[in-house]
Design an enzyme around this catalytic site. Structure first.
Site, PDB file in Angstrom:
ATOM      1  CG  ASN A   1      -1.716   1.251   1.383  1.00  0.00           C
ATOM      2  OD1 ASN A   1      -1.756   2.064   0.455  1.00  0.00           O
ATOM      3  ND2 ASN A   1      -2.375   1.422   2.531  1.00  0.00           N
TER       4      ASN A   1
ATOM      5  CE  LYS B   1      -0.086   3.263   4.715  1.00  0.00           C
ATOM      6  NZ  LYS B   1       0.021   3.379   6.169  1.00  0.00           N
TER       7      LYS B   1
ATOM      8  CG  HIS C   1      -5.692   2.068   5.389  1.00  0.00           C
ATOM      9  ND1 HIS C   1      -5.210   2.980   6.298  1.00  0.00           N
ATOM     10  CD2 HIS C   1      -4.701   1.170   5.194  1.00  0.00           C
ATOM     11  CE1 HIS C   1      -3.969   2.635   6.628  1.00  0.00           C
ATOM     12  NE2 HIS C   1      -3.639   1.541   5.972  1.00  0.00           N
TER      13      HIS C   1
ATOM     14  CD  GLU D   1      -2.759   5.624   6.670  1.00  0.00           C
ATOM     15  OE1 GLU D   1      -2.814   5.649   5.430  1.00  0.00           O
ATOM     16  OE2 GLU D   1      -1.804   5.114   7.300  1.00  0.00           O
TER      17      GLU D   1
ATOM     18  CD  GLU E   1      -3.313  -2.276   7.343  1.00  0.00           C
ATOM     19  OE1 GLU E   1      -2.369  -2.649   6.639  1.00  0.00           O
ATOM     20  OE2 GLU E   1      -3.763  -1.116   7.309  1.00  0.00           O
TER      21      GLU E   1
ATOM     22  N   GLY F   1       2.929   2.311  10.689  1.00  0.00           N
ATOM     23  CA  GLY F   1       3.909   3.384  10.517  1.00  0.00           C
ATOM     24  C   GLY F   1       4.662   3.733  11.793  1.00  0.00           C
TER      25      GLY F   1
ATOM     26  CB  SER G   1       5.602  -1.884  11.753  1.00  0.00           C
ATOM     27  OG  SER G   1       5.255  -0.536  11.986  1.00  0.00           O
TER      28      SER G   1
HETATM   29  P1  13P Z   1       3.259   0.344   7.551  1.00  0.00           P
HETATM   30  O1  13P Z   1       3.717  -0.952   6.945  1.00  0.00           O
HETATM   31  O2  13P Z   1       3.992   1.528   7.067  1.00  0.00           O
HETATM   32  O3  13P Z   1       3.159   0.252   9.038  1.00  0.00           O
HETATM   33  O4  13P Z   1       1.746   0.573   7.022  1.00  0.00           O
HETATM   34  C1  13P Z   1       0.842  -0.448   7.120  1.00  0.00           C
HETATM   35  C2  13P Z   1      -0.379  -0.067   6.389  1.00  0.00           C
HETATM   36  O5  13P Z   1      -1.081   0.853   6.765  1.00  0.00           O
HETATM   37  C3  13P Z   1      -0.695  -0.831   5.162  1.00  0.00           C
HETATM   38  O6  13P Z   1      -1.980  -0.562   4.719  1.00  0.00           O
END
Ligand code: 13P
Length: 257
Positions: A9, A11, A102, A104, A174, A180, A218
């Site tokens: 992803n 983003k 997601h 976010e 997640e 992150g 992560s």
């Molecule tokens: P990270 O791998 O950067 O923690 O992000 C995970 C994520 O949100 C994948 O959708």
């Protein structure tokens, strides 16, 4: 046996030049690391919409076994929804999958379980695969509410789909506190939640055995193998590490038996 899926992803990270460099880096690293993709996991990159075509073309030219996906979709097919993109548009661009709900999007764009379910139903009516994200916050976990929160999110989704859809559905666990942050759920912590999600899926119908449940938060080359070896962890949804082709490839190779 569920076919594992390693999905990046990206983003809101990409550019024409960076994407080209990523593909070159991935091709180079697969030669250096001597990776045989045959019989390995499905590999997907969910990239920002302006780059779908460029990425599809770069992947085609380099003969990589990677499919392109999206990160969000509108629940309508077309109409007066300024700034939005629909499932038929994605299908026309040969996308295979779309991430939905997601954290976010839940956090910054106010997406609710109800809206996310509408999007899932819309995606299931096409040939695309929905990857639906669920996960608890740090305060949920500390308040021992993880299973309550996950149950609420998963049940909201399952109440809107048919038992026959379970085979195509992909769920991504997640934990928000792991996204992150460099903090990862331990394989045991993740497996515990994945097993719980599996039970909920099976309560909906026997095809819940076929639903793939990805872990995200992560995931990196050092922790991927241990996470991916757990019974109900069928792949990964990778943010930061998917932007580095060598790291993403190492995660892919961790999923090769
Ligand atoms: P990270 O791998 O950067 O923690 O992000 C995970 C994520 O949100 C994948 O959708």
């Amino acid at each position: 046996m569920r076919h594992s899926l390693i999905a990046g992803n990206w983003k809101m990270n990409a550019s024409l030049a960076a994407n080209e460099a990523w593909i070159k880096g991935f091709v180079q690293a697969s030669k250096t690391q001597g990776i045989e993709f045959e019989g390995g996991p499905q590999i997907m990159l969910c990239v920002p919409a302006p780059y779908w075509l460029q990425m599809s073309e770069l992947i085609r030219k380099s003969s990589l076994p990677i499919v392109v996906g999206a990160q969000n979709v509108n629940e309508h097919d077309k109409g007066a929804f300024t700034g939005e993109v629909s499932v038929p548009m994605m299908a026309e661009m040969n996308l295979r999958s779309v991430i939905l709900g997601h954290s976010e999007r839940r956090q910054w764009f106010g997406e609710t379980d109800e809206l996310i379910s509408q999007k899932v139903v819309k995606v299931l009516s096409s040939n695309l695969t929905p990857i639906v994200c669920v996960g608890e916050s740090l305060s949920d976990r500390e308040g021992l509410k993880t299973f309550e929160v996950i149950k609420h999110q998963v049940d909201a989704l399952l109440s809107k789909i048919e038992p026959s859809d379970l085979e195509r559905l992909v769920v991504a666990y997640e934990p928000i506190w792991a996204i992150g942050t460099g903090l990862t759920a331990t394989p045991e912590q993740a497996q515990e939640v994945h097993a719980f999600i599996r039970q909920e899926l099976l309560a909906k119908g026997p095809l819940g055995y076929k639903t793939r449940i990805l872990y995200g938060g992560s995931m990196n080359p050092s922790n991927a193998r241990a996470l991916l070896s757990m019974t109900d962890i069928d792949g990964g949804l990778i943010g930061g590490a998917s932007l580095v082709p060598e790291d993403f490839l190492k995660i892919v190779s961790s999923a090769i038996a």
